[in-house]
Structure formats: C-alpha cells, structure tokens
Design a protein around this motif. Structure first.
Motif, PDB file in Angstrom:
ATOM      1  N   ASP A  51      33.510  47.156  32.138  1.00  0.00           N
ATOM      2  CA  ASP A  51      32.616  46.729  33.142  1.00  0.00           C
ATOM      3  C   ASP A  51      32.397  45.416  33.182  1.00  0.00           C
ATOM      4  OD1 ASP A  51      32.029  49.394  33.217  1.00  0.00           O
ATOM      5  OD2 ASP A  51      30.102  49.452  32.662  1.00  0.00           O
ATOM      6  N   THR A  53      31.818  41.617  36.038  1.00  0.00           N
ATOM      7  CA  THR A  53      31.813  41.009  37.375  1.00  0.00           C
ATOM      8  C   THR A  53      32.781  39.827  37.376  1.00  0.00           C
ATOM      9  OG1 THR A  53      29.974  39.387  36.890  1.00  0.00           O
ATOM     10  CG2 THR A  53      29.441  41.402  37.998  1.00  0.00           C
ATOM     11  N   TYR A  54      33.523  39.612  38.732  1.00  0.00           N
ATOM     12  CA  TYR A  54      34.450  38.816  38.539  1.00  0.00           C
ATOM     13  C   TYR A  54      34.236  37.927  40.044  1.00  0.00           C
ATOM     14  CZ  TYR A  54      36.969  41.976  35.476  1.00  0.00           C
ATOM     15  OH  TYR A  54      37.144  42.786  34.463  1.00  0.00           O
ATOM     16  N   SER A  55      34.181  36.515  40.035  1.00  0.00           N
ATOM     17  CA  SER A  55      34.193  35.797  41.025  1.00  0.00           C
ATOM     18  C   SER A  55      35.660  35.260  41.628  1.00  0.00           C
ATOM     19  CB  SER A  55      33.407  34.457  40.512  1.00  0.00           C
ATOM     20  OG  SER A  55      33.045  33.772  41.638  1.00  0.00           O
ATOM     21  N   VAL A  61      32.090  37.972  45.032  1.00  0.00           N
ATOM     22  CA  VAL A  61      31.966  38.752  43.800  1.00  0.00           C
ATOM     23  C   VAL A  61      32.210  40.187  43.653  1.00  0.00           C
ATOM     24  CG1 VAL A  61      30.286  39.087  41.916  1.00  0.00           C
ATOM     25  CG2 VAL A  61      30.138  36.937  43.344  1.00  0.00           C
ATOM     26  N   VAL A  62      33.251  40.593  42.770  1.00  0.00           N
ATOM     27  CA  VAL A  62      33.564  42.054  42.581  1.00  0.00           C
ATOM     28  C   VAL A  62      32.779  42.463  41.250  1.00  0.00           C
ATOM     29  CG1 VAL A  62      35.477  43.366  42.048  1.00  0.00           C
ATOM     30  CG2 VAL A  62      35.777  41.744  43.951  1.00  0.00           C
ATOM     31  N   GLU A  63      32.463  43.774  41.245  1.00  0.00           N
ATOM     32  CA  GLU A  63      31.724  44.312  40.478  1.00  0.00           C
ATOM     33  C   GLU A  63      32.482  45.353  39.909  1.00  0.00           C
ATOM     34  OE1 GLU A  63      27.691  45.297  40.989  1.00  0.00           O
ATOM     35  OE2 GLU A  63      27.160  45.561  38.682  1.00  0.00           O
ATOM     36  N   LYS A  65      32.015  49.068  37.558  1.00  0.00           N
ATOM     37  CA  LYS A  65      31.214  49.890  36.591  1.00  0.00           C
ATOM     38  C   LYS A  65      31.570  51.147  36.538  1.00  0.00           C
ATOM     39  CE  LYS A  65      26.198  50.068  36.082  1.00  0.00           C
ATOM     40  NZ  LYS A  65      24.887  50.272  36.670  1.00  0.00           N
ATOM     41  N   ILE A  69      34.877  50.293  41.337  1.00  0.00           N
ATOM     42  CA  ILE A  69      34.738  49.041  41.851  1.00  0.00           C
ATOM     43  C   ILE A  69      34.182  48.788  43.185  1.00  0.00           C
ATOM     44  CG2 ILE A  69      37.236  48.944  42.925  1.00  0.00           C
ATOM     45  CD1 ILE A  69      37.591  46.230  41.728  1.00  0.00           C
ATOM     46  N   ARG A  72      30.418  42.917  45.620  1.00  0.00           N
ATOM     47  CA  ARG A  72      29.073  42.977  45.269  1.00  0.00           C
ATOM     48  C   ARG A  72      28.363  41.838  46.319  1.00  0.00           C
ATOM     49  NH1 ARG A  72      26.070  41.585  39.813  1.00  0.00           N
ATOM     50  NH2 ARG A  72      26.559  39.656  40.787  1.00  0.00           N
ATOM     51  N   GLU A  73      29.076  40.583  46.572  1.00  0.00           N
ATOM     52  CA  GLU A  73      28.618  39.798  47.323  1.00  0.00           C
ATOM     53  C   GLU A  73      29.998  39.077  48.337  1.00  0.00           C
ATOM     54  OE1 GLU A  73      26.676  36.450  45.470  1.00  0.00           O
ATOM     55  OE2 GLU A  73      25.504  37.981  44.176  1.00  0.00           O
ATOM     56  N   TRP A  86      30.910  51.447  46.592  1.00  0.00           N
ATOM     57  CA  TRP A  86      31.739  51.856  45.456  1.00  0.00           C
ATOM     58  C   TRP A  86      32.919  52.517  45.775  1.00  0.00           C
ATOM     59  CZ3 TRP A  86      30.658  49.377  41.110  1.00  0.00           C
ATOM     60  CH2 TRP A  86      29.310  48.843  40.895  1.00  0.00           C
TER      61      TRP A  86
END
Lengths: 119, 167
Positions: A51, A53-55, A61-63, A65, A69, A72-73, A86
């Motif tokens: 789990d 988050t990746y910028s 931003v990719v999350e 969990k 995947i 997210r932003e 998701w």
C-alpha cells in the motif's frame, strides 16, 4: 428499412463474437504490478502488494490499497481519471488524456493458464 | 441542393445536436471514462434511407460540432475522437445499407456503434496517447454502446414507420 433484416443475424453474431473474444483475451491471468506511462513511455512500475501513494507528476497522485489502484488527485479539468475510481482488473487502463498519463495493471505472462506461449 | 433537402438536413442536424448535448447529462458506468451513450446517432439511423452519403457525413459532422459548442468542449481531444468515430460509423452504416444483402436497423445500428467505439479508441491510442494499449478497454465501451444501439434501432424504426415523408 425493416427493424430486423434477413441477414441481420450475421451482424449480431459478429458483434457478440467480437465483444466476447476481446473481453476474454484482454483479461487473462492475474498480476500484481501496475505500470505508469507518461507520453507513452513507461516511467514507473508499482508493486500492488504494498500500500502507498506515489506522486507521478506535479498535482497527480496515485494511490495503492488492497491490490487496487486509483488516481487520487489530478489537475485535469474534467477529473475523469479520478472519477474512474479503484481498478483491480488487469488490462483496464486508467487514462488521463490532458496529462497524457496511463496507469495499467499488466497481465503477467507467467501466471496465464496457457501451457505454452509461442513468440 | 433543393430547398426541401436543405430544410430536412437542418432539422436532422438540429435534432442531433440537441440529443448530443442532452446526453452529456446522462450518467454512465464508471468503467467507460469519458465515454458517451451515443443516442445522437439515432438521427443518422433515421436519415440513412433518405439522404445521400455526403449529406449523412454533413449531419454527423454538424451534430458533433454544434453539440460540442453547446457543451463547451469544442477542439478538445474528445471532440476530435468523436468526430472521427462518427465519420467511420457513417461510412460503415452506409455501405451496409447499400450492400446487396438486406440488413435492418438492428444490425446496422449495432455494427455502427461497434465501429464508432473501436475507431474512437484507436484515434485516442494512436494520436493522443501514442500507444495501442488503451484498446484493452474496448469490450466495455462496446457493451455500453450496444445497449444504446439497440434502443436507437427501435426508436429509429418507429420514427421511420410513423413519420413517412415528414422526417
């Protein structure tokens, strides 16, 4: 023109066949790696078992969990990539056209149900 | 072009543009990001037996352009994709209608929707993303498109039967 013509069954069978064959062939196997493409170049490989988050770019931003995947932003105007939510199916891409980003879970060729793959 | 033909084309373009604009308010399953139902293609089906190929292409281009002006998305990637897809769909539907086999609204509508979806994704893949990988989402687009294609075929057939020379 009639509603159903004499040869319509041909087209209906063709449509059903094309949809089912692409549905089956694009979604085979399981995979735990997602790849991020920017400008059609692979820039980041993400392990879905961890789990985090990746910028990717500024404001994107990719999350990750529970082996799923999402983006997210994002700073794109319509936010289609964020609204997609998701994704856990291999081969279903999250695409952000304004930023030219594509996030896709790749089908892992080692986990397919085939005996042999010719290349 | 005769006056009657101009009037007919204007009515088709007007109806198509309004449908195109209104369907942006309809919700879509989230598996097809940026997609649309394609109910405006109803106008193309209604017009198919009545006008020439060039008029049909004019209706397709007109409804995409005016519909996108109304929804404020002119010259976005989505507009270019939609225009390309609509033109390919018109060519496919027209050649099916003019072929020697007898096809009805249902088959022509389904095939047109399929061609439209496929080429939109192809345009997106080749010209915008620079990769063919987005084509993997095609079956989901095609499934949603088939639902509206069947509805379009039913309505277009009713309109063709009821309206006669008027539309």
């Amino acid at each position: 023109m009639k509603l159903i013509g004499k040869h319509d069954w041909l087209l209906i069978v063709l449509t059903g066949f094309l949809i089912s064959i692409t549905l089956l062939s694009f979604n085979n196997g399981s995979s735990y790696n997602a790849f991020v493409y920017i400008n059609s170049e692979m820039t980041l490989k993400i392990d879905l078992t961890k789990d985090g988050t990746y910028s990717i770019m500024e404001h994107v931003v990719v999350e990750v969990k529970d082996k799923k995947i999402r983006i997210r932003e994002s700073d794109c105007p319509q936010q289609l990539c964020v609204k997609m939510g998701w994704v856990s199916t291999p081969g279903v891409p999250i695409v952000c056209i304004p930023n030219k980003i594509m996030v896709i879970i790749e089908t892992d060729l080692n986990n397919l149900d085939y005996d042999v793959i010719t290349q | 072009m005769k006056t009657k033909e101009i009037t007919l084309l204007s009515v088709y373009v007007a109806m198509g543009s309004v449908l195109y604009f209104l369907e942006t308010f309809l919700p879509l399953p989230s598996i097809v990001p940026g997609g649309r139902w394609g109910f405006s293609n109803l106008v193309l089906l209604v017009a198919l037996p009545r006008v020439s190929l060039s008029s049909l292409l004019l209706i397709a281009a007109g409804k995409s352009t005016i519909g996108n002006i109304l929804s404020g998305r002119l010259m976005t990637p989505g507009y270019v994709m939609g225009l390309g897809g609509a033109i390919v769909a018109v060519l496919v539907m027209w050649s099916l209608y003019r072929s020697k086999m007898s096809f009805g609204y249902l088959g022509i509508s389904l095939t047109g929707a399929l061609a439209n979806n496929f080429f939109q994704l192809l345009f997106a893949g080749v010209f915008i993303m620079g990769t063919f990988r987005v084509i993997t989402i095609f079956p989901y687009f095609a499934l949603v498109g088939s639902i509206s294609a069947i509805i379009n075929a039913l309505i277009a057939h009713r309109i063709r039967v009821k309206s006669g020379d008027f539309l």
